[in-house]
Scaffold this active site. Structure first.
Site, PDB file in Angstrom:
ATOM      1  N   GLU A  80     -15.617  -5.601  -1.796  1.00  0.00           N
ATOM      2  CA  GLU A  80     -15.451  -5.091  -0.431  1.00  0.00           C
ATOM      3  C   GLU A  80     -16.426  -3.974  -0.081  1.00  0.00           C
ATOM      4  O   GLU A  80     -16.675  -3.700   1.094  1.00  0.00           O
ATOM      5  CB  GLU A  80     -14.013  -4.612  -0.200  1.00  0.00           C
TER       6      GLU A  80
ATOM      7  N   GLU B 236       0.873  -1.181   0.000  1.00  0.00           N
ATOM      8  CA  GLU B 236       0.000   0.000   0.000  1.00  0.00           C
ATOM      9  C   GLU B 236       0.906   1.227   0.000  1.00  0.00           C
ATOM     10  O   GLU B 236       1.683   1.437   0.935  1.00  0.00           O
ATOM     11  CB  GLU B 236      -0.921   0.012   1.217  1.00  0.00           C
TER      12      GLU B 236
END
Length: 706
Positions: free
Chosen positions: A507, A414
């Site tokens: 998600e 990330e």
């Protein structure tokens, strides 16, 4: 006075020449035909038709430059040529083993009298299922460096088509689709994620359906060194005009280029039936062949991972709850653990054990590295270093343990959108990966891009994604990019670039209003036109309150369990996640068998039935095997889907294992009801699949030994 007279005579001669332009140029492949012309005003135009039906009415072409001398003014046609190409190539992985690349190419050469004879070429390729075209600026005196301010590319529609669209947000594709007439496009009422959009600006791929039965998809191919193309919608005239993503300077500049250079291909896929749109390989064919000389290390695979448990509030990415990392200095062990950190050694071993037991090749681990406490969307330049694990994550022990089980751990990077920080650290990060047995990485770009002001879909970031694909390839690393620009077929050129997110994934069901049941019936006609999506299917615990009643009250996935199985076939990706927790799967191992069996690489794909926003039935043949897998999904409406099995090998009998919605199944009221049945079939057989509201069915066909 003589100078003025000379200029007037020159202009008069030019206008006479333009008025006597040659007959419009054409190119054709089967029912698709293209017409190019330069009008009396000197502006180039094109039009596309499918048989007798117009697809794109006469529409302008052109490029505007920052110096005001771009190819957006009058031009003269100085020549053209055509050629026919018919070849077949084999992708490293994909939906089919062989791809035919058959087109007629028309190249037109244009000159700009008002700017010392500057030259521009427009190249058209006409396929049986559509058209691609791009602008090419050849090497020429007087034009070396130039800045594209805008494109004048138009797509003038012949009617007020039905459209499936999301807002033209320069920084996010994570929206639910709106279905409306073109005249009703209005993004203003939509809750923004990172909106930098005009009310009538939409994203591509844009799916359209005309009242006379044509299916039209507008997108682009081979997006390299250029910003993504959005579409400004004129709701009165049904005209679509290109809108390029600007850079950070605030001047309106879009792309900084040096001749010779070309734009991406603008693509128009057209058919008189919906399945043909999904079967199109036009976008892939417009991309360059692979740059990689050796690809045996690229392995399509399924994976599980430490991920969904964070979304359903069972665990956290961060090791501690404090954000005051200065108190810890460089000694991360001084941070007080919160007791909820998901990426700890024992928990990762649990996933490795599950993967090994069920022949799953990979385990993704998010939150393994230090820095998550320090992020918090503070727009901080350096948050992660991509090589330092938390104290409870033993890199060496997990490398040994995974290798002993025959499983590979998938790295997570990330970037916190601090892209300059990531680029400074990529070499070290990829060396660290190879030293510890990691062959694949999932990158993320959540938040506003640093350097400040750049957009996720602008030229600067587009170049970063391609650079990352090349760097990972150099290290024999496969890459899955999240929050990146939507794909345009570059997985042909970089086959290690396995998947993207670049859309509203599964998600969103965990922490928002969720994805409506029609969502997965639209995505193949929009987002997936450019390439595979890491949608993260396979959620079995549909109602999420059981994971954390206090924080997940009322939240659920907006499908049935059987539909989650079907997504492994209808939503193509060579990297497919079994996204739920092992304990959810252990309760339903009979249903999990389909996930364990279904391949991720294919020899053949057939779209048996489809209508965007309503339903989709796809069947695929496993790579190198006489096994077929079928997925059928519907929107919020129940459906009865007949399926002829004539795709099966004649004379061969198969056991069909049918994973279907159970009695009373309903995505809202009874989403986890399913039933599994078996029967012997052959190519003369037929099935009738009963799809519940928001439901689906998955079927495996394996040969019966004689």
């Amino acid at each position: 006075m003589r100078t003025t007279l000379f200029v007037l005579l020159l202009l008069n001669a030019w206008y006479r020449a333009a008025a006597q332009a040659p007959t419009p140029l054409t190119a054709r492949q089967d029912k698709v035909s293209l017409t190019f012309a330069v009008g009396p005003d000197g502006y180039p135009t094109y039009a596309v038709s499918y048989g007798p039906k117009p697809v794109i009415n006469s529409s302008r072409l052109g490029l505007s430059f920052a110096d005001g001398r771009g190819f957006d003014g009058p031009l003269v046609l100085v020549g053209s040529e055509t050629k026919d190409v018919d070849e077949t190539w084999q992708p490293v992985w994909g939906e089919v083993r062989n791809i035919r690349n058959h087109y007629q190419q028309l190249t037109v050469h244009l000159r700009q009298p008002a700017a010392t004879g500057r030259k521009l070429d427009v190249v058209f390729r006409v396929f049986a299922d559509g058209v691609g075209f791009r602008y090419e600026v050849p090497a020429q005196p007087g034009l070396a460096y130039f800045t594209v301010q805008d494109e004048q590319t138009e797509f003038n529609l012949p009617g007020n088509h039905k459209a499936f669209w999301i807002p033209g947000d320069y920084d996010s594709n994570e929206y639910a689709y709106t279905t409306s007439r073109v005249s009703e496009v209005n993004t203003a009422p939509i809750e923004a994620i990172q909106m930098k959009s005009a009310p009538n600006r939409v994203q591509t791929p844009l799916m359209l359906k005309s009242d006379d039965g044509l299916y039209v998809n507008i997108h682009e191919a081979a997006l390299v060194n250029y910003p993504a193309m959005f579409l400004n919608v004129n709701v009165q005239t049904f005209s679509l005009t290109s809108q390029l993503v600007p850079d950070a300077t605030g001047t309106g500049a879009k792309a900084y280029l040096q001749a010779p250079e070309h734009t991406p291909w603008r693509t128009i896929v057209v058919a008189d039936n919906a399945p043909a749109v999904l079967a199109s390989k036009l976008i892939l064919n417009l991309n360059e062949p692979t740059k990689l000389t050796e690809t045996s290390w690229i392995t399509p695979q399924k994976f599980v991972g430490v991920w969904w448990e964070m979304h359903v509030n069972r665990a956290s990415w961060n090791y501690a709850d404090t954000s005051n990392l200065k108190l810890a200095g460089t000694n991360w062990a001084r941070l007080k653990p919160n007791g909820h950190h998901g990426a700890n050694t024992a928990n990762v071993k649990r996933y490795i054990d599950f993967a090994a037991q069920h022949h799953i090749a990979g385990v993704l681990v998010e939150g393994w590295n230090v820095g998550w406490e320090d992020w918090a969307n503070n727009w901080k330049e350096e948050v992660f270093d991509f090589v330092t694990p938390y104290p409870d994550y033993d890199v060496d022990e997990l490398q040994r343990y995974a290798a002993a089980k025959g499983v590979k751990i998938i790295m997570h990077h990330e970037t916190s959108s601090s892209v300059t920080n990531y680029e400074r650290r990529q070499d070290a990060a990829y060396r660290f990966m190879k030293q510890h047995g990691y062959d694949a990485v999932k990158t993320g770009y959540v938040g506003r891009i640093i350097p400040r002001g750049e957009h996720h879909d602008g030229q600067w970031m587009v170049n970063h994604y391609a650079h990352t694909a090349q760097l990972t390839a150099d290290s024999h690393i496969m890459v899955d990019m999240h929050e990146a620009v939507r794909p345009t077929g570059l997985h042909r050129t970089y086959p290690n670039w396995m998947a993207n997110e670049a859309a509203r994934g599964n998600e969103f069901n965990a922490w928002s209003s969720g994805n409506p049941p029609e969502h997965e019936t639209i995505l193949p006609f929009t987002r997936l036109m450019g390439g595979p999506m890491d949608y993260t299917p396979g959620i079995f615990q549909i109602q999420l309150e059981s994971w954390n009643p206090a924080r997940n009250k009322g939240r659920q996935v907006h499908t049935t369990l059987a539909k989650q199985l079907a997504l492994y076939v209808t939503m193509y990706s060579p990297l497919q996640m079994a996204a739920d927790l092992p304990e959810a799967y252990n309760k339903h191992l009979d249903a999990f068998q389909f996930i364990e069996d279904v391949p991720v690489d294919w020899d053949d794909t057939r779209i048996l039935a489809a209508e965007p926003g309503d339903y989709l039935t796809t069947v695929r043949k496993a790579k190198g095997k006489d096994e077929w897998y079928l997925g059928s999904i519907t929107d919020e409406n129940p459906r009865q889907q007949p399926v002829k099995l004539d795709f099966l090998t004649p004379g061969q009998r198969y056991e069909a294992i049918i994973y279907a919605d159970g009695k009373g199944a309903n995505w809202q009221k009874n989403p986890m009801a399913y039933r599994i049945s078996r029967q012997v079939v052959d190519s003369k057989s037929a099935l009738t699949l009963q799809l519940a509201p928001g439901g689906g069915a998955a079927v495996s066909f394996k040969p019966v030994k004689k």
